[in-house]
Design a protein around this motif. Sequence first.
Motif, mmCIF file in Angstrom:
data_model
loop_
_atom_site.group_PDB
_atom_site.id
_atom_site.type_symbol
_atom_site.label_atom_id
_atom_site.label_comp_id
_atom_site.label_asym_id
_atom_site.label_seq_id
_atom_site.Cartn_x
_atom_site.Cartn_y
_atom_site.Cartn_z
ATOM 1 N N ALA A 94 0.868 -1.196 0.000
ATOM 2 C CA ALA A 94 0.000 0.000 0.000
ATOM 3 C C ALA A 94 0.897 1.236 0.000
ATOM 4 C CB ALA A 94 -0.904 -0.007 1.219
ATOM 5 N N PHE A 95 0.964 1.891 -1.151
ATOM 6 C CA PHE A 95 1.819 3.083 -1.257
ATOM 7 C C PHE A 95 1.130 4.318 -0.669
ATOM 8 C CE2 PHE A 95 3.539 0.241 -4.424
ATOM 9 C CZ PHE A 95 4.903 0.368 -4.204
ATOM 10 N N ARG A 96 -0.208 4.273 -0.624
ATOM 11 C CA ARG A 96 -0.943 5.400 -0.038
ATOM 12 C C ARG A 96 -1.983 4.838 0.928
ATOM 13 N NH1 ARG A 96 -0.876 6.592 -5.382
ATOM 14 N NH2 ARG A 96 0.645 8.191 -5.948
ATOM 15 N N PRO A 97 -2.379 5.608 1.932
ATOM 16 C CA PRO A 97 -3.380 5.116 2.876
ATOM 17 C C PRO A 97 -4.646 4.692 2.134
ATOM 18 C CG PRO A 97 -2.524 7.260 3.568
ATOM 19 C CD PRO A 97 -1.941 6.979 2.209
ATOM 20 N N GLY A 98 -5.174 3.543 2.480
ATOM 21 C CA GLY A 98 -6.414 3.074 1.859
ATOM 22 C C GLY A 98 -6.198 2.146 0.685
ATOM 23 N N GLU A 99 -4.998 2.128 0.101
ATOM 24 C CA GLU A 99 -4.761 1.233 -1.051
ATOM 25 C C GLU A 99 -4.812 -0.226 -0.592
ATOM 26 O OE1 GLU A 99 -1.815 3.702 -4.049
ATOM 27 O OE2 GLU A 99 -1.089 1.855 -3.164
ATOM 28 N N ILE A 100 -5.519 -1.031 -1.353
ATOM 29 C CA ILE A 100 -5.671 -2.443 -0.991
ATOM 30 C C ILE A 100 -4.492 -3.248 -1.529
ATOM 31 C CG2 ILE A 100 -7.076 -4.498 -1.519
ATOM 32 C CD1 ILE A 100 -9.528 -2.648 -1.188
ATOM 33 N N VAL A 101 -3.945 -4.117 -0.680
ATOM 34 C CA VAL A 101 -2.837 -4.980 -1.113
ATOM 35 C C VAL A 101 -3.474 -6.224 -1.753
ATOM 36 C CG1 VAL A 101 -0.740 -6.186 -0.404
ATOM 37 C CG2 VAL A 101 -1.405 -4.063 0.739
ATOM 38 N N SER A 102 -3.752 -6.110 -3.038
ATOM 39 C CA SER A 102 -4.532 -7.148 -3.739
ATOM 40 C C SER A 102 -3.835 -8.496 -3.708
ATOM 41 C CB SER A 102 -4.750 -6.740 -5.194
ATOM 42 O OG SER A 102 -5.218 -5.433 -5.251
ATOM 43 N N GLN A 103 -2.500 -8.496 -3.744
ATOM 44 C CA GLN A 103 -1.771 -9.776 -3.746
ATOM 45 C C GLN A 103 -2.228 -10.663 -2.587
ATOM 46 O OE1 GLN A 103 2.318 -10.237 -2.151
ATOM 47 N NE2 GLN A 103 2.912 -10.526 -4.284
ATOM 48 N N LYS A 104 -2.362 -10.070 -1.407
ATOM 49 C CA LYS A 104 -2.731 -10.842 -0.214
ATOM 50 C C LYS A 104 -4.166 -11.367 -0.311
ATOM 51 C CE LYS A 104 0.414 -10.192 3.389
ATOM 52 N NZ LYS A 104 1.315 -11.090 2.693
ATOM 53 N N VAL A 105 -5.065 -10.504 -0.788
ATOM 54 C CA VAL A 105 -6.484 -10.861 -0.823
ATOM 55 C C VAL A 105 -6.722 -11.964 -1.861
ATOM 56 C CG1 VAL A 105 -8.818 -9.984 -1.227
ATOM 57 C CG2 VAL A 105 -7.110 -8.527 -0.129
ATOM 58 N N ILE A 106 -6.157 -11.780 -3.051
ATOM 59 C CA ILE A 106 -6.365 -12.759 -4.119
ATOM 60 C C ILE A 106 -5.639 -14.064 -3.789
ATOM 61 C CG2 ILE A 106 -5.995 -13.245 -6.589
ATOM 62 C CD1 ILE A 106 -8.179 -11.140 -6.029
ATOM 63 N N GLY A 107 -4.450 -13.950 -3.192
ATOM 64 C CA GLY A 107 -3.705 -15.153 -2.804
ATOM 65 C C GLY A 107 -4.508 -15.997 -1.822
ATOM 66 N N LYS A 108 -5.123 -15.341 -0.849
ATOM 67 C CA LYS A 108 -5.908 -16.077 0.167
ATOM 68 C C LYS A 108 -7.169 -16.675 -0.468
ATOM 69 C CE LYS A 108 -7.181 -15.562 4.990
ATOM 70 N NZ LYS A 108 -8.643 -15.526 5.081
ATOM 71 N N PHE A 109 -7.774 -15.905 -1.361
ATOM 72 C CA PHE A 109 -8.980 -16.377 -2.070
ATOM 73 C C PHE A 109 -8.671 -17.691 -2.803
ATOM 74 C CE2 PHE A 109 -11.121 -16.272 -6.293
ATOM 75 C CZ PHE A 109 -12.451 -16.355 -5.891
ATOM 76 N N LEU A 110 -7.560 -17.715 -3.530
ATOM 77 C CA LEU A 110 -7.204 -18.935 -4.290
ATOM 78 C C LEU A 110 -6.838 -20.072 -3.332
ATOM 79 C CD1 LEU A 110 -5.102 -17.352 -7.189
ATOM 80 C CD2 LEU A 110 -7.456 -18.228 -7.298
ATOM 81 N N ALA A 111 -6.163 -19.722 -2.226
ATOM 82 C CA ALA A 111 -5.755 -20.754 -1.264
ATOM 83 C C ALA A 111 -6.972 -21.412 -0.610
ATOM 84 C CB ALA A 111 -4.849 -20.136 -0.204
ATOM 85 N N GLU A 112 -8.070 -20.660 -0.510
ATOM 86 C CA GLU A 112 -9.280 -21.238 0.091
ATOM 87 C C GLU A 112 -10.033 -22.142 -0.895
ATOM 88 O OE1 GLU A 112 -9.917 -17.624 3.280
ATOM 89 O OE2 GLU A 112 -11.188 -17.698 1.481
ATOM 90 N N LEU A 113 -9.767 -21.960 -2.192
ATOM 91 C CA LEU A 113 -10.470 -22.768 -3.197
ATOM 92 C C LEU A 113 -9.692 -24.021 -3.587
ATOM 93 C CD1 LEU A 113 -11.738 -20.025 -5.690
ATOM 94 C CD2 LEU A 113 -12.898 -20.964 -3.689
ATOM 95 N N PHE A 114 -8.359 -23.941 -3.519
ATOM 96 C CA PHE A 114 -7.521 -25.026 -4.067
ATOM 97 C C PHE A 114 -6.486 -25.480 -3.033
ATOM 98 C CE2 PHE A 114 -8.970 -22.447 -7.610
ATOM 99 C CZ PHE A 114 -9.470 -23.406 -8.486
ATOM 100 N N GLU A 115 -6.265 -26.810 -2.989
ATOM 101 C CA GLU A 115 -5.188 -27.319 -2.119
ATOM 102 C C GLU A 115 -3.826 -26.965 -2.716
ATOM 103 O OE1 GLU A 115 -7.858 -29.352 -2.706
ATOM 104 O OE2 GLU A 115 -8.589 -29.532 -0.653
ATOM 105 N N ASP A 116 -3.724 -27.076 -4.033
ATOM 106 C CA ASP A 116 -2.439 -26.854 -4.703
ATOM 107 C C ASP A 116 -2.595 -25.676 -5.674
ATOM 108 O OD1 ASP A 116 -1.557 -29.639 -3.795
ATOM 109 O OD2 ASP A 116 -3.224 -30.112 -5.144
ATOM 110 N N VAL A 117 -1.618 -24.806 -5.666
ATOM 111 C CA VAL A 117 -1.606 -23.710 -6.645
ATOM 112 C C VAL A 117 -0.231 -23.718 -7.314
ATOM 113 C CG1 VAL A 117 -1.737 -21.207 -7.006
ATOM 114 C CG2 VAL A 117 -3.273 -22.324 -5.352
ATOM 115 N N VAL A 118 -0.236 -24.011 -8.611
ATOM 116 C CA VAL A 118 1.028 -24.099 -9.363
ATOM 117 C C VAL A 118 1.085 -22.923 -10.333
ATOM 118 C CG1 VAL A 118 2.401 -25.503 -10.954
ATOM 119 C CG2 VAL A 118 0.945 -26.622 -9.235
#
Length: 297
Positions: A94-118
């Motif tokens: 987050a370079f500015r206040p309020g910016e969403i760190v999408s990497q974390k959100v999308i990474g967790k989303f995929l981790a909740e759907l799949f056991e393996d992510v290649v």
Amino acid sequence: MILGFPDSRRQAMAVADVLSARYGEVGVHRFPDGESKLTLPEIKDEHIVVFRSLSNPNDKLVELLLVSRTLRNQGVRRLSLVAPYLCYMRQDFAFRPGEIVSQKVIGKFLAELFEDVVTVDPHLHRISRLEEAVPAKNPIALSAAPLFARYLEDRPDKPLLIGPDTESEQWVSAIADACGFPFAVAFKQRLGDRAVSIKTPDVHLRGQSVVLIDDVVSTGTTMIDAVAKLRVQGVKRIDVLVTHPLFVEDAVAKLRRSGVSEIGSSDSIPHATNVVYLAPILAETLRNALDYNRNPR
Ligand code: R5P
């Protein structure tokens, strides 16, 4: 079963072919309002590998959610995602206040759907391991560097490999080590989506053949500025190699106009510039690391 989508069909079928696995495809219909209607093929297996490269990701992420939840409801016990290009990895801070760190959100989303992510050469910059971004049971980051090195190694002019910014050093150095060519890294200051300023590395450039190497080319702004600066320094020939050819809008035409000789890419995203094919390393990972091959055709 390797379960593909129309947009990743060729790469998914190539992987299924190497593994002698069955290939099935999700039917995708887009309603006029933008919603997706998906249709699954007959599912008989307990382990399904969903194959989809995640360029232009927003619709695809919703479709992965619909597919994975439905497969679970149908009794599938293990779901693996093969996404040669993994989206949203560049928004890691987050370079500015309020910016969403999408990497974390999308990474967790995929981790909740799949056991393996290649995936292949994910854009890990401020973190070094894929599991920090995608906390799945089994996150696997492959490298296309050995394939690019093999593609380059017979060049008699032994070009200087240059990364356009400090983030690219990991990919450029790996390719240079594997093929024994020299490498250097430029410095980039990003001024906006379509504005960068590149400072060439402090090495001898006049009369050299250069291959510019990066993980992603999107608008082409980075490469085009690097090409302009290298030409001022008297570089003789410049080629471009990229793992993930997003090439939005007319990026390829602009690159060609800038004076690039050859543009090559991996087929992490299907594109006319593909010269390196990932199916062998993806299939080997599925077979060895994920113990996949229990359902031969
Ligand atoms: C970012 O650091 C990436 O490695 C690429 O350099 C960047 O995404 C390229 O974007 P563009 O082609 O729009 O300059």
